[in-house]
Design a protein around this motif. Structure first.
Motif, PDB file in Angstrom:
ATOM      1  N   ARG A 275      -0.448   0.335   9.246  1.00  0.00           N
ATOM      2  CA  ARG A 275      -0.708   0.594  10.670  1.00  0.00           C
ATOM      3  C   ARG A 275       0.263   1.610  11.262  1.00  0.00           C
ATOM      4  NH1 ARG A 275       1.164  -4.865  13.997  1.00  0.00           N
ATOM      5  NH2 ARG A 275       3.408  -4.466  14.038  1.00  0.00           N
ATOM      6  N   PHE A 276       1.315   1.954  10.563  1.00  0.00           N
ATOM      7  CA  PHE A 276       2.414   2.808  10.983  1.00  0.00           C
ATOM      8  C   PHE A 276       3.215   2.163  12.113  1.00  0.00           C
ATOM      9  CE2 PHE A 276       4.421   6.209  13.461  1.00  0.00           C
ATOM     10  CZ  PHE A 276       5.285   6.685  12.493  1.00  0.00           C
ATOM     11  N   GLY A 277       2.609   1.906  13.230  1.00  0.00           N
ATOM     12  CA  GLY A 277       3.301   1.342  14.397  1.00  0.00           C
ATOM     13  C   GLY A 277       2.610   1.837  15.647  1.00  0.00           C
ATOM     14  N   TYR A 278       2.722   1.088  16.721  1.00  0.00           N
ATOM     15  CA  TYR A 278       2.033   1.431  17.955  1.00  0.00           C
ATOM     16  C   TYR A 278       2.846   2.477  18.716  1.00  0.00           C
ATOM     17  CZ  TYR A 278      -0.469  -2.856  16.806  1.00  0.00           C
ATOM     18  OH  TYR A 278      -1.202  -3.818  16.160  1.00  0.00           O
TER      19      TYR A 278
ATOM     20  N   SER B  35      -0.879  11.753  -0.203  1.00  0.00           N
ATOM     21  CA  SER B  35      -1.207  10.735   0.792  1.00  0.00           C
ATOM     22  C   SER B  35       0.113  10.134   1.272  1.00  0.00           C
ATOM     23  CB  SER B  35      -2.113   9.664   0.177  1.00  0.00           C
ATOM     24  OG  SER B  35      -2.399   8.646   1.106  1.00  0.00           O
ATOM     25  N   HIS B  36       0.016   9.168   2.181  1.00  0.00           N
ATOM     26  CA  HIS B  36       1.209   8.506   2.701  1.00  0.00           C
ATOM     27  C   HIS B  36       0.970   7.007   2.812  1.00  0.00           C
ATOM     28  CE1 HIS B  36       2.061  12.676   3.928  1.00  0.00           C
ATOM     29  NE2 HIS B  36       3.324  12.323   3.806  1.00  0.00           N
TER      30      HIS B  36
ATOM     31  N   TRP C 154       6.905   5.941   6.368  1.00  0.00           N
ATOM     32  CA  TRP C 154       5.920   6.984   6.026  1.00  0.00           C
ATOM     33  C   TRP C 154       6.316   7.588   4.681  1.00  0.00           C
ATOM     34  CZ3 TRP C 154       1.314   7.202   7.813  1.00  0.00           C
ATOM     35  CH2 TRP C 154       0.532   8.356   7.755  1.00  0.00           C
ATOM     36  N   LYS C 155       5.893   6.930   3.601  1.00  0.00           N
ATOM     37  CA  LYS C 155       6.284   7.351   2.259  1.00  0.00           C
ATOM     38  C   LYS C 155       5.184   8.185   1.613  1.00  0.00           C
ATOM     39  CE  LYS C 155       9.351   3.532   0.961  1.00  0.00           C
ATOM     40  NZ  LYS C 155       9.600   2.489  -0.061  1.00  0.00           N
ATOM     41  N   PRO C 156       5.564   9.246   0.909  1.00  0.00           N
ATOM     42  CA  PRO C 156       4.560  10.025   0.172  1.00  0.00           C
ATOM     43  C   PRO C 156       4.046   9.252  -1.037  1.00  0.00           C
ATOM     44  CG  PRO C 156       6.755  10.855  -0.277  1.00  0.00           C
ATOM     45  CD  PRO C 156       6.918   9.829   0.805  1.00  0.00           C
ATOM     46  N   ARG C 157       2.801   9.459  -1.352  1.00  0.00           N
ATOM     47  CA  ARG C 157       2.177   8.854  -2.540  1.00  0.00           C
ATOM     48  C   ARG C 157       0.981   9.699  -2.931  1.00  0.00           C
ATOM     49  NH1 ARG C 157      -1.628   3.847  -0.537  1.00  0.00           N
ATOM     50  NH2 ARG C 157      -2.244   4.695   1.483  1.00  0.00           N
ATOM     51  N   GLU C 158       0.211   9.222  -3.904  1.00  0.00           N
ATOM     52  CA  GLU C 158      -0.950   9.972  -4.395  1.00  0.00           C
ATOM     53  C   GLU C 158      -2.239   9.235  -4.048  1.00  0.00           C
ATOM     54  OE1 GLU C 158      -0.288  12.803  -5.781  1.00  0.00           O
ATOM     55  OE2 GLU C 158       1.675  12.644  -6.703  1.00  0.00           O
TER      56      GLU C 158
END
Length: 697
Positions: A487-490, A628-629, A637-641
């Motif tokens: 959700r990342f955060g509001y 992606s993240h 907010w971490k990078p990924r694939e």
């Protein structure tokens, strides 16, 4: 004197008001009576002296004109009498309107009356330990407020001169001003007083209430975004009520003007909560509003609108429960986190109402089923799948109140150390989630190592809704392999908007377009079925949210041996490009295979792998690995694939073979045979083992 009066119910009070005879007393100045016991001496004024008039032969009530020194001046049959304050109990003669609350004549009588009313068992939205409450309250007295949301601190050097509109810093976290204005600090002060008896906490709370109410007049509520947030207003009611219940019984309670301020503030909060344009229909915020309006009505049956407010809150809450909780006991706001949050709220509210003998609307058995459904939402690592607005924080035994009363949930949340082993390996959770698990207990394999596959669907409202229909979560070997973005955060951060989009989810969508989340599409997404077939588990979901008359049907078949088939069938009225996405867990890096062959493998630093193969392809098929993240925790907010496949047509079919492993074993060959009712997938591993999976069409 022991009070003769006990709090009137709304029905008793209204009955008294409706049927009391009209007498000359009705013209008296105040809206309160003096209630006296039998054998009480009434006095009259003669020659500027008070002399006995008569003794009462029963419990009597006389309309008070006004206080007069040690006495109340009252009316009896058109005659002025005096009653000693020490021998009388002040009770309402008429219900309290806002104008009566603010009447100068009523002010001292309301103050006296409120001091004699009983306190209630509190509903504590934020429960703190003794140590936490004292630490946070002491910080507040020193001018450093603790706010649970980041950045967690607010400097308030002098609450009496604090500017609520300019001195609250602008931060990129909506929870920060939200918590400030629902008076989380007042709650800290109240709980600290309850634990210590230190009046300094309540003195500061009084100043806080005066400061906030002065800056936030109720008539301006539509213009004060955070001061009158829809949920925050409701939560503030509970903090105000809890504070007032303890404050009114202390030696600090000497100022009748502050009593008037508290009652006026809560009355106005009731008016705002009852207004149709403020109410949050079909949303958990509306449930909080119903609870708060109920609390005001039940706590103050003397208010003229309490009976109406109670009826309104009851009917609204009934509708909210019917809308937001399925017959199976699944909360329908598209998020496992809110399933926990709403159950936690409702169960404690029911306990609060029962403890205070308050009346609630008839309670559906749906609520009682919610803990059992939660058992099947928890992953083997004791987190929730981050579907919708859910974070991936570790859950403990306090996940809900009285977890120990639910043995299967206790087993799931304790990692298998407490409770009873759940009986099911597959389960349909309403129309919103499917659940498939490899095992609950299989020594010597670890609890956290089990494979679990979940799928989400359902569109009931916009509440916490992401464009994630038929998205999946694949966990196994003690890690996430395919996982949602979170959700990342509001906040207003652009990343918050990114996580809502269809591109952030493990599903299929039309190229360059999102899902259709218009109101007309409500109800057009669901889990169809979940079945345990012995050697395999099967879950099927359908969604029309892909839009333009197109249907997406997703079938998951897990062979309970680390291999999963995801069958996507997209039926469109006209040819188009459709995109399938699988977002990988943190730390998985490309290891083997190629996108040209549509067969790729990723591995982490513990040699755990996931292999993805497309089995049914044509000339228009295309696979790529894209960035992606991932936001497992708030504001992370971490990078990924992610693995992205694109295909064109009006009858597009993806048959994706997915295997997880930690033994350096991979799929070296796979074939697909089509039969009238099913596909037969045959795959051979590098160790020579061959298995077959039947996939229903």
């Amino acid at each position: 004197m022991k009070p003769l009066y006990t709090r009137l119910s709304i029905g008793m009070l209204s009955g008294m008001l409706l049927f009391a005879p009209v007498t000359a007393e009705a013209t008296a100045n105040s809206d309160f009576n003096a209630r006296v016991a039998p054998s009480t001496t009434l006095l009259e004024m003669k020659d500027k002296k008070l002399v006995p008039l008569q003794k009462t032969n029963a419990t009597k009530e006389y309309r008070i004109v006004r206080p007069s020194g040690w006495y109340y001046l009252a009316m009896s049959g058109g005659k002025r009498i005096y009653v000693k304050k020490s021998q009388a109990e002040v009770v309402p003669a008429r219900s309290l309107t806002k104008s009566r609350i603010q009447s100068a004549t009523n002010r001292p009588l309301i103050h006296t009356y409120m001091k004699e009313t009983d306190a209630h068992i509190p509903y504590e939205y934020d429960r703190l330990t003794t140590e936490e409450a004292k630490m946070y309250a002491d910080q507040a007295l020193a001018g450093n407020w603790y706010i649970p949301a980041e950045p967690k601190q607010l400097s308030v050097p002098n609450i009496d001169t604090f500017n609520w509109h300019k001195d609250v810093p602008a931060v990129d976290n909506n929870s920060f001003p939200f918590q400030i204005h629902y008076m989380t600090v007042l709650n800290q002060l109240t709980q600290a007083y309850n634990d210590s008896g230190n009046l300094a906490y309540l003195q500061y709370g009084e100043r806080l209430v005066k400061s906030w109410t002065k800056a936030h007049p109720a008539y301006n509520y539509k213009r004060l975004k955070w001061g009158y947030n829809d949920q925050g207003t409701a939560l503030r009611v509970f903090h105000l009520l809890n504070f007032w219940d303890v404050y009114k019984q202390t030696s600090l309670n000497k100022d009748s003007a502050f009593t008037e301020l508290i009652l006026k503030t809560l009355y106005e909060h009731g008016e705002i909560l009852a207004s149709a344009d403020f109410y949050k229909k079909e949303h958990n915020h509306g449930i909080f509003q119903d609870m708060a309006l109920t609390a005001i009505a039940q706590t103050f049956p003397e208010f003229d609108k309490s009976k109406t407010w109670q009826s309104l809150a009851s009917s609204r809450l009934q509708a909210q429960l019917a809308f937001s909780i399925s017959p199976e006991g699944v909360h329908l706001e598209h998020s496992p986190y809110y399933h926990v949050y709403v159950y936690h709220t409702l169960s404690r509210f029911i306990e609060w109402a029962d403890a205070n003998a308050f009346v609630l609307p008839s309670r559906s058995g749906y609520i009682e089923k919610m803990p059992d459904q939660l058992t099947y939402m928890l992953k083997p690592n004791r987190t929730l799948p981050i579907f919708g607005d859910t974070t991936g924080y570790l859950k403990a035994m306090n996940i809900i109140p009285n977890t120990e009363n639910y043995p299967e949930l206790s087993y799931a949340v304790s990692g298998g150390t407490e409770g009873t082993v759940p009986q099911l390996l597959t389960k349909q959770l309403g129309d919103q989630y499917s659940f498939m698990r490899e095992y609950w207990s299989r020594p010597p394999e670890s609890f956290s190592g089990a494979t679990q596959v979940m799928m989400t669907a359902g569109y009931h409202s916009t509440a916490h809704k992401h464009a994630d229909d038929l998205s999946i979560d694949l966990y196994g070997l003690a890690r996430d392999f395919i996982v949602e973005t979170g959700r990342f955060g509001y906040s207003k951060d652009p990343r918050r908007q990114e996580v809502l989009k269809v591109e952030a989810h493990n599903t299929v969508h039309r190229y360059g377009e999102g899902l259709d989340l218009s109101e007309s599409m409500v109800g057009k997404s669901r889990i169809v079925s979940v079945e345990d077939k012995g050697d395999t588990s099967i879950a099927i979901g359908e969604s029309a949210l892909i839009g333009k008359g197109t249907t997406h049907r997703r079938t998951l078949v897990y062979d309970k041996a680390k291999t999963l088939v995801v069958y996507d069938k997209i039926t469109s009225e006209s040819p188009d490009m459709f995109v399938q996405r699988f977002h990988l867990g943190d730390g998985l890096k490309p290891y083997a295979g190629s996108t040209d062959a549509q067969n790729v493998t990723f591995r982490d630093d513990k040699r755990r792998t996931i292999q993805l193969m497309q089995l049914e392809t044509d000339e228009e098929s295309y696979m790529s690995i894209q960035p992606s993240h991932l936001s497992v925790r708030n504001f992370e907010w971490k990078p990924r694939e992610q693995v992205v496949s694109i295909e064109y047509g009006d009858d597009v079919r993806y048959l994706t073979l997915i295997r997880i492993d930690r033994t350096s074993t991979s799929i070296v060959d796979a074939s697909l045979a089509e039969q009238p009712e099913q596909y037969v997938v045959t795959y051979t591993l590098s160790n020579g083992t061959t298995n077959t999976i039947n996939v229903p069409k």
